[in-house]
Every structure is written in C-alpha cells, then in structure tokens.
Design a protein around this motif. Structure first.
Motif, PDB file in Angstrom:
ATOM      1  N   SER A 239     -11.370  17.664  28.142  1.00  0.00           N
ATOM      2  CA  SER A 239     -12.363  17.551  27.931  1.00  0.00           C
ATOM      3  C   SER A 239     -13.480  18.667  29.770  1.00  0.00           C
ATOM      4  O   SER A 239     -12.628  18.912  30.447  1.00  0.00           O
ATOM      5  N   PRO A 240     -14.097  19.031  29.377  1.00  0.00           N
ATOM      6  CA  PRO A 240     -15.399  18.745  27.533  1.00  0.00           C
ATOM      7  C   PRO A 240     -15.406  19.272  26.936  1.00  0.00           C
ATOM      8  O   PRO A 240     -14.653  20.154  26.930  1.00  0.00           O
ATOM      9  N   PHE A 241     -15.365  19.028  25.491  1.00  0.00           N
ATOM     10  CA  PHE A 241     -15.501  20.709  24.953  1.00  0.00           C
ATOM     11  C   PHE A 241     -16.521  20.419  23.195  1.00  0.00           C
ATOM     12  O   PHE A 241     -17.112  19.170  23.622  1.00  0.00           O
ATOM     13  N   SER A 242     -16.608  21.376  23.096  1.00  0.00           N
ATOM     14  CA  SER A 242     -17.595  21.349  21.502  1.00  0.00           C
ATOM     15  C   SER A 242     -17.111  21.536  20.191  1.00  0.00           C
ATOM     16  O   SER A 242     -16.766  22.541  20.160  1.00  0.00           O
TER      17      SER A 242
ATOM     18  N   ASP B 244      -3.228  13.477  18.251  1.00  0.00           N
ATOM     19  CA  ASP B 244      -1.476  14.170  17.568  1.00  0.00           C
ATOM     20  C   ASP B 244      -2.688  15.659  16.014  1.00  0.00           C
ATOM     21  O   ASP B 244      -1.951  15.961  15.663  1.00  0.00           O
ATOM     22  N   LEU B 245      -3.148  14.932  15.440  1.00  0.00           N
ATOM     23  CA  LEU B 245      -4.262  15.201  14.797  1.00  0.00           C
ATOM     24  C   LEU B 245      -4.123  17.124  15.057  1.00  0.00           C
ATOM     25  O   LEU B 245      -4.313  17.622  14.689  1.00  0.00           O
ATOM     26  N   ILE B 246      -4.716  17.301  16.229  1.00  0.00           N
ATOM     27  CA  ILE B 246      -4.813  18.677  16.989  1.00  0.00           C
ATOM     28  C   ILE B 246      -3.600  19.205  17.041  1.00  0.00           C
ATOM     29  O   ILE B 246      -3.111  20.029  16.168  1.00  0.00           O
ATOM     30  N   HIS B 247      -2.753  18.819  17.636  1.00  0.00           N
ATOM     31  CA  HIS B 247      -0.879  19.015  17.174  1.00  0.00           C
ATOM     32  C   HIS B 247      -0.516  19.293  16.190  1.00  0.00           C
ATOM     33  O   HIS B 247      -0.128  20.272  15.726  1.00  0.00           O
ATOM     34  N   ARG B 248      -0.967  18.695  15.303  1.00  0.00           N
ATOM     35  CA  ARG B 248      -1.035  18.914  13.715  1.00  0.00           C
ATOM     36  C   ARG B 248      -1.734  20.328  12.971  1.00  0.00           C
ATOM     37  O   ARG B 248      -1.351  20.780  12.443  1.00  0.00           O
ATOM     38  N   VAL B 249      -3.182  20.325  13.389  1.00  0.00           N
ATOM     39  CA  VAL B 249      -3.199  21.745  12.774  1.00  0.00           C
ATOM     40  C   VAL B 249      -2.883  22.803  13.376  1.00  0.00           C
ATOM     41  O   VAL B 249      -2.480  23.669  12.719  1.00  0.00           O
ATOM     42  N   LEU B 250      -3.089  22.880  14.366  1.00  0.00           N
ATOM     43  CA  LEU B 250      -2.239  23.450  15.478  1.00  0.00           C
ATOM     44  C   LEU B 250      -0.771  23.739  14.482  1.00  0.00           C
ATOM     45  O   LEU B 250      -0.537  25.363  14.659  1.00  0.00           O
ATOM     46  N   SER B 251      -0.170  23.643  14.094  1.00  0.00           N
ATOM     47  CA  SER B 251       1.156  23.726  14.264  1.00  0.00           C
ATOM     48  C   SER B 251       0.751  24.252  11.970  1.00  0.00           C
ATOM     49  O   SER B 251       1.794  25.527  12.145  1.00  0.00           O
TER      50      SER B 251
ATOM     51  N   SER C 133      -8.963  23.781  22.725  1.00  0.00           N
ATOM     52  CA  SER C 133     -10.068  23.666  23.775  1.00  0.00           C
ATOM     53  C   SER C 133     -10.207  21.557  23.237  1.00  0.00           C
ATOM     54  O   SER C 133     -11.096  21.383  23.659  1.00  0.00           O
ATOM     55  N   PHE C 134      -9.509  21.143  22.080  1.00  0.00           N
ATOM     56  CA  PHE C 134     -10.485  19.958  22.097  1.00  0.00           C
ATOM     57  C   PHE C 134      -9.836  19.032  22.338  1.00  0.00           C
ATOM     58  O   PHE C 134     -10.258  17.773  22.897  1.00  0.00           O
TER      59      PHE C 134
ATOM     60  N   GLN D 174     -12.829  37.613  21.228  1.00  0.00           N
ATOM     61  CA  GLN D 174     -11.029  37.776  21.905  1.00  0.00           C
ATOM     62  C   GLN D 174     -11.343  35.734  21.816  1.00  0.00           C
ATOM     63  O   GLN D 174     -10.898  35.176  22.427  1.00  0.00           O
ATOM     64  N   ASN D 175     -12.387  35.326  23.245  1.00  0.00           N
ATOM     65  CA  ASN D 175     -12.849  34.397  23.754  1.00  0.00           C
ATOM     66  C   ASN D 175     -13.297  33.316  22.847  1.00  0.00           C
ATOM     67  O   ASN D 175     -14.165  33.202  23.451  1.00  0.00           O
ATOM     68  N   LEU D 176     -13.200  33.067  21.885  1.00  0.00           N
ATOM     69  CA  LEU D 176     -14.250  32.539  20.718  1.00  0.00           C
ATOM     70  C   LEU D 176     -14.895  30.801  21.675  1.00  0.00           C
ATOM     71  O   LEU D 176     -15.966  30.769  21.551  1.00  0.00           O
ATOM     72  N   GLN D 177     -14.325  30.827  21.894  1.00  0.00           N
ATOM     73  CA  GLN D 177     -14.392  28.540  23.036  1.00  0.00           C
ATOM     74  C   GLN D 177     -15.600  28.868  23.676  1.00  0.00           C
ATOM     75  O   GLN D 177     -16.737  28.530  24.092  1.00  0.00           O
ATOM     76  N   ALA D 178     -15.712  30.249  24.789  1.00  0.00           N
ATOM     77  CA  ALA D 178     -16.244  30.415  25.637  1.00  0.00           C
ATOM     78  C   ALA D 178     -17.784  30.977  24.690  1.00  0.00           C
ATOM     79  O   ALA D 178     -18.759  30.686  25.937  1.00  0.00           O
TER      80      ALA D 178
END
Length: 344
Positions: free
Chosen positions: A243-246, A309-316, A239-240, A46-50
């Motif tokens: 900061s910080p992110f992996s 902007d690329l992340i927002h595009r990916v999310l959409s 989460s990208f 459920q909490n993939l990023q963590a």
C-alpha cells in the motif's frame, strides 16, 4: 434522417487507440492479412508501476511511431484541430453529420461528464475520446466503454454531445488536436507478409528493440520489448501487495488479447499453408490464451477480495506462461526460418 456506418467488436479492445480503428476495419475480412502481419510485438516501460499515471506509457502492443496518422493501409486518418473546425458551438452538429454522410467515422475528444452511458456521467470531469459512427434523427450513435466497463455502442442526444465536446478541457491532454476522422479505404491492398511475421516473432522471442526499425521516422524508444516485458509486468502486479497501489487490469487484459491474436494468426497461417495444424503451434498458443485468461480473472477477483494469496498465484502463473511462450516461440521461429527460405 438516419445514417449508421458499419461497426463491430474488434479483436483488441484493451485500449481505445486500438479498439476504435479496429472496430472499423474488422467489418471487412480483407484487413486480415495486414492485421495478422502486425500486432505481434509487446512493449512497456522498464519501470511500469512508476509510470502508470502517464497515459502514453503502458504495457501494450508495440506501435510504430507514425501510427497516429498511418494506422493501416485500409484506413484513412485525419488529425484536425477542433478549434479550426468548430468556430462556434452550432458548427459541431452539422459537421459531424456531414462527415458521417461522407463515410467518415468521427473521434472527438469529449468530457464524459455529459455522456449518460459513461461511469463519469454527472459525477466528475473525464476528458476522453469517443467514436461516433452514425445518427438517427436527433441522436448520435457511438461506441466506447460504458458505465459497466463494457466496450459497447450507446446513443447520445445531439445536445449532449455538443456539451461534451465544447466543455472538454484539452489543457494538458495528450491529444491536443481533439478531433480525428477515420475512413475505410476499400480499394487498398496488403498481402500477408510471412517474412515480416518471422522478424517480429524473432523480436518477440529475443526481446529486441523493434523501434530501431523505424529510425527514419523517430529516434528509438528505450524500454522492455518482447518477452522482457514479463518481468516488468510481474513487478507491477507484485506492487499490488503493498500500500498504496493503483489497480489496473489493462496490462493483464492486453497480455490476454496478445495471446488470442497469436492463436488467430497461427490458425490463419495454417489456412494459408504456411503452417500445418499438426505442427501444434495454434493449439499450444490456445492453451496459453486460456491460462492468461484465468490469470486475468484471478486479478479481477483480487480487486474484490484483496487476498495476497491471489497475487502470489498470479505471479507464479505469469512465470509459467512466460517460460512456456519462450519455448514455443523458439520452435516457431525455427519452423518459420524454413518456411521463409522456401518462399523466397
């Protein structure tokens, strides 16, 4: 002194626990009824990023809890404790050669610091698995991810592999045995299971916990299943932006491979008479596969540019893909209910 076993690039390479056994099986089309009856359901915590730092917790095709030792009816799998086999360093090379001569593919856990084709070569310790499928004089032939991140074959001297095995520190490693053998079983049989496929499509659509089907093997696993993995993946990618992110491309890569597998499966079902090409299911999934491929490429571009902007595009785009897949699966499950009723 040469023996090279068959190897090929498989349909799934996002994680090596899929890539290695499938690189063996995909040499023979007889495995296709089994493959197309599997590799349907998706799973992630459920909490993939963590949990990205934990090697066993990832966005992935759902795997049965017994798949470490029973991957496919066409593949014999043996898990061995390397300390019982390699009692001294000189034992390693003749053991691997002898296994290959008997038709076994050898998957040792190694320190990639000693593998010349690895990005970690002579830079940092990196304990990982590799797959050895042949030898030629004093050189082994293996396959894995090379220094460019490509899944490809490589050559390594006997002495280098011996170092990589002997000096690999398995303390805390998720595979404490450190040695696995695979052997293709040509006499095995598995018929395509349309009822199982319908069940898994239904699990995928309604986000059902498929692990409940294997309660006799292991307790059910909590997490997100099927289309419910989309919000988890979306939160991870979001989460990208902070900061910080992996950064890890593998979840998006697995999503892309899932769509490609669905296309191949539906085309196979068309050739077997379960569906008709004019139904349009494979063509619609091909469109989803193209969109998912572009999503993956956009993330790779973000890795370089760090443009929000690329992340927002990916999310959409991820929202669009999820909604389109839900609608498509609803029609597909309804169609397969009729197909399964007719096949009883």
């Amino acid at each position: 002194m040469k023996n090279i076993l068959p190897i090929t690039t498989p349909p799934v390479i996002g994680y090596l626990h899929h890539a290695y056994p499938l690189s063996i099986l995909a040499n023979w089309e007889v495995y296709l009824p089994w493959f197309h009856s599997n590799y349907i359901q998706l799973y992630c915590p459920q909490n993939l990023q963590a949990l990205q730092g934990q090697r066993t917790m990832k966005f992935n095709f759902y795997r049965r809890p017994d798949q470490r030792v029973s991957f496919s009816p066409y593949l014999k799998v043996q898990l061995l404790n390397r300390d019982l086999i390699f009692k001294s360093p000189p034992d390693i090379l003749p053991f691997i050669v002898d296994c290959i001569d008997k038709g076994y593919y050898v998957q040792p856990t190694v320190d990639e610091y000693f593998l010349p084709d690895s990005a970690a070569y002579e830079k940092r310790p990196l304990v990982h698995e590799t797959l050895i499928y042949g030898y030629d004089k004093q050189t082994f032939v293996g396959i894995g991810y090379n220094k460019n991140g490509d899944y490809a074959s490589y050559h390594i001297m006997f002495s280098e592999l011996k170092q990589a095995v002997v000096l690999a520190d398995l303390t805390g490693h998720y595979d404490p045995d450190g040695l696995r053998l695979f052997k293709y079983i040509p006499q095995a049989e598995y018929d395509f299971d349309i009822h199982l496929v319908r069940e898994q499509f239904t699990d995928l659509l309604y986000s059902r916990n498929t692990s409940h089907r294997f309660r006799m093997v292991a307790n059910p696993s909590d997490g997100a299943y099927g289309l419910a993995t989309y919000p988890c993946l979306k939160s991870y990618i979001e989460s990208f932006l902070y900061s910080p992110f992996s950064f890890d491309i593998r979840p998006a890569h697995i999503l892309w491979e899932h769509k490609k597998c669905m296309v191949d499966r539906l085309k196979y079902m068309e050739t077997q008479g379960y569906l008709k090409s004019e139904d349009g299911f494979s063509a619609q999934y091909e469109a989803l596969a193209r969109k998912t491929s572009m999503l993956r490429m956009t993330l790779l571009k973000f890795k370089i540019t760090r443009s929000p902007d690329l992340i927002h595009r990916v999310l959409s785009n991820l929202d669009d893909i999820g909604e389109a897949e839900q609608s498509l699966l609803q029609d597909l499950v309804k169609k397969l209910e009729t197909v399964c009723d007719d096949s009883r």
